[in-house]
Design a protein around this motif. Structure first.
Motif, short mmCIF file in Angstrom:
data_model
loop_
_atom_site.label_atom_id
_atom_site.label_comp_id
_atom_site.label_asym_id
_atom_site.label_seq_id
_atom_site.Cartn_x
_atom_site.Cartn_y
_atom_site.Cartn_z
N LEU A 4 -0.62 6.08 5.85
CA LEU A 4 -0.92 4.67 6.06
C LEU A 4 -0.94 4.33 7.54
N ILE A 5 -0.08 4.95 8.32
CA ILE A 5 -0.11 4.72 9.77
C ILE A 5 -1.45 5.18 10.35
N ARG A 6 -1.93 6.32 9.90
CA ARG A 6 -3.24 6.79 10.38
C ARG A 6 -4.34 5.83 9.96
N LEU A 7 -4.27 5.35 8.72
CA LEU A 7 -5.26 4.41 8.22
C LEU A 7 -5.23 3.11 9.03
N ALA A 8 -4.02 2.62 9.32
CA ALA A 8 -3.90 1.37 10.07
C ALA A 8 -4.51 1.50 11.46
N THR A 51 0.82 -1.22 0.00
CA THR A 51 0.00 0.00 0.00
C THR A 51 0.85 1.26 0.00
N LEU A 52 2.11 1.16 0.40
CA LEU A 52 3.01 2.32 0.37
C LEU A 52 3.21 2.85 -1.06
N LYS A 53 2.86 2.05 -2.06
CA LYS A 53 2.92 2.54 -3.44
C LYS A 53 1.84 3.57 -3.72
N PHE A 54 0.81 3.60 -2.87
CA PHE A 54 -0.35 4.43 -3.16
C PHE A 54 -0.60 5.53 -2.13
N MET A 55 0.16 5.51 -1.02
CA MET A 55 0.01 6.59 -0.05
C MET A 55 1.27 6.72 0.78
N ALA A 56 1.46 7.89 1.36
CA ALA A 56 2.63 8.15 2.19
C ALA A 56 2.54 7.33 3.47
N GLU A 57 3.72 7.06 4.06
CA GLU A 57 3.75 6.24 5.27
C GLU A 57 2.93 6.85 6.40
N ALA A 58 3.02 8.16 6.59
CA ALA A 58 2.27 8.79 7.68
C ALA A 58 0.76 8.60 7.49
N ASP A 89 -7.00 3.71 12.33
CA ASP A 89 -8.44 3.90 12.20
C ASP A 89 -8.73 4.44 10.81
N HIS A 90 -9.26 3.59 9.94
CA HIS A 90 -9.49 4.04 8.56
C HIS A 90 -10.61 5.07 8.46
N HIS A 91 -11.39 5.22 9.54
CA HIS A 91 -12.42 6.25 9.52
C HIS A 91 -11.83 7.65 9.76
N ALA A 92 -10.60 7.71 10.22
CA ALA A 92 -9.97 9.00 10.52
C ALA A 92 -8.70 9.19 9.69
N ALA A 93 -8.75 8.70 8.45
CA ALA A 93 -7.55 8.73 7.62
C ALA A 93 -7.72 9.53 6.34
N ASP A 94 -8.72 10.41 6.31
CA ASP A 94 -8.97 11.26 5.14
C ASP A 94 -9.19 10.45 3.87
N LEU A 95 -9.81 9.29 4.00
CA LEU A 95 -10.19 8.52 2.83
C LEU A 95 -11.50 9.06 2.28
N SER A 96 -11.80 8.71 1.04
CA SER A 96 -13.09 9.08 0.48
C SER A 96 -14.19 8.26 1.15
N ALA A 148 -16.31 6.51 -0.28
CA ALA A 148 -16.37 5.21 -0.96
C ALA A 148 -15.32 4.26 -0.39
N GLU A 149 -14.12 4.76 -0.13
CA GLU A 149 -13.06 3.90 0.41
C GLU A 149 -13.37 3.45 1.83
N VAL A 150 -13.93 4.34 2.64
CA VAL A 150 -14.33 3.95 3.99
C VAL A 150 -15.40 2.87 3.93
N ALA A 151 -16.38 3.05 3.05
CA ALA A 151 -17.48 2.08 2.94
C ALA A 151 -16.98 0.70 2.52
N MET A 152 -16.05 0.66 1.58
CA MET A 152 -15.58 -0.65 1.12
C MET A 152 -14.72 -1.32 2.19
N MET A 153 -13.98 -0.54 2.97
CA MET A 153 -13.20 -1.13 4.05
C MET A 153 -14.11 -1.63 5.16
N ASP A 154 -15.17 -0.90 5.47
CA ASP A 154 -16.15 -1.38 6.44
C ASP A 154 -16.77 -2.70 5.98
N PHE A 155 -17.10 -2.76 4.70
CA PHE A 155 -17.70 -3.97 4.12
C PHE A 155 -16.75 -5.15 4.26
N ALA A 156 -15.48 -4.93 3.91
CA ALA A 156 -14.49 -6.00 3.96
C ALA A 156 -14.25 -6.47 5.39
#
Length: 202
Positions: free
Chosen positions: A96-100, A87-94, A102-109, A111-119
């Protein structure tokens, strides 16, 4: 550590040798999970073809985010670390750390939050899922094909991660993965889980 006897790299021939060579070319080494699963090289090759078919349709960024969410739900240290590195190919490490954490607090779209919740839900409580879960993806703009792809990506991660866990495959730390990122990726695991115990012991 898995009890199965793996094939040393210099002795790998045929399809197994090709799979080893592909790993060396793409990531620079042959990970433990390849060495175990390549004992059935046809199944290993089919798994890689399935990954490619799903990721090629869904897009690599989305595929990796879905995979991370599913792997977190499964407490799969091996997949969290391996796909954290990817995933580091698609976002900066900082980011990705925030996403890891809590993906709800990682400035994702949305749509991205919804698909991660689904998964995540698919990996933790799939029996409770109904049309409302798919509708949550449609509501943020995913097409029917994309909804199927998201489900396939998450379900495929369940297949792969559970095989690694069942066979007690060693957890590899990909080269170049910083300690802060490792800590963030593995934070949901905890020492009480089998994967967490193995990693803390190693």
């Amino acid at each position: 550590m898995s009890i199965v006897e793996t094939v040393p790299e210099p002795q790998a021939t045929g399809l197994a040798g090709e799979i080893y060579a592909a790993d060396i070319q793409t990531i620079g080494y042959v990970p433990s999970h390849t060495k175990v699963l390549v004992l059935n090289p046809e199944a290993c090759g089919a798994w890689r073809a399935l990954q490619s078919a799903i990721a090629g349709s869904l897009g690599m960024r989305r595929y990796e985010l879905v995979t991370l969410a599913a792997a977190r739900g499964l407490c799969s240290a091996a997949c969290l670390l391996a796909h954290g590195k990817k995933t580091l190919k698609f976002m900066a490490e900082a980011d990705l750390i925030r996403l890891a954490r809590d993906h709800h607090a990682a400035d994702l779209s949305a749509a991205e939050v919804a698909m991660m919740d689904f998964a995540y839900k698919l990996s933790t409580n799939a029996v409770s899922m109904d049309d409302g879960d798919s509708q949550s993806l449609r509501d943020v703009g995913f097409s029917d094909r994309e909804i199927v792809d998201i489900a396939l990506a998450a379900a495929a991660r369940n297949y792969f991660s559970k095989a690694l866990q069942a066979l007690a495959v060693d957890v590899d730390v990909p080269p170049g993965l910083s300690q802060p990122l490792q800590d963030a990726l593995l934070a949901p695991l905890g020492a009480e889980t089998p994967a967490g115990r193995e990693l803390h012991a190693g």
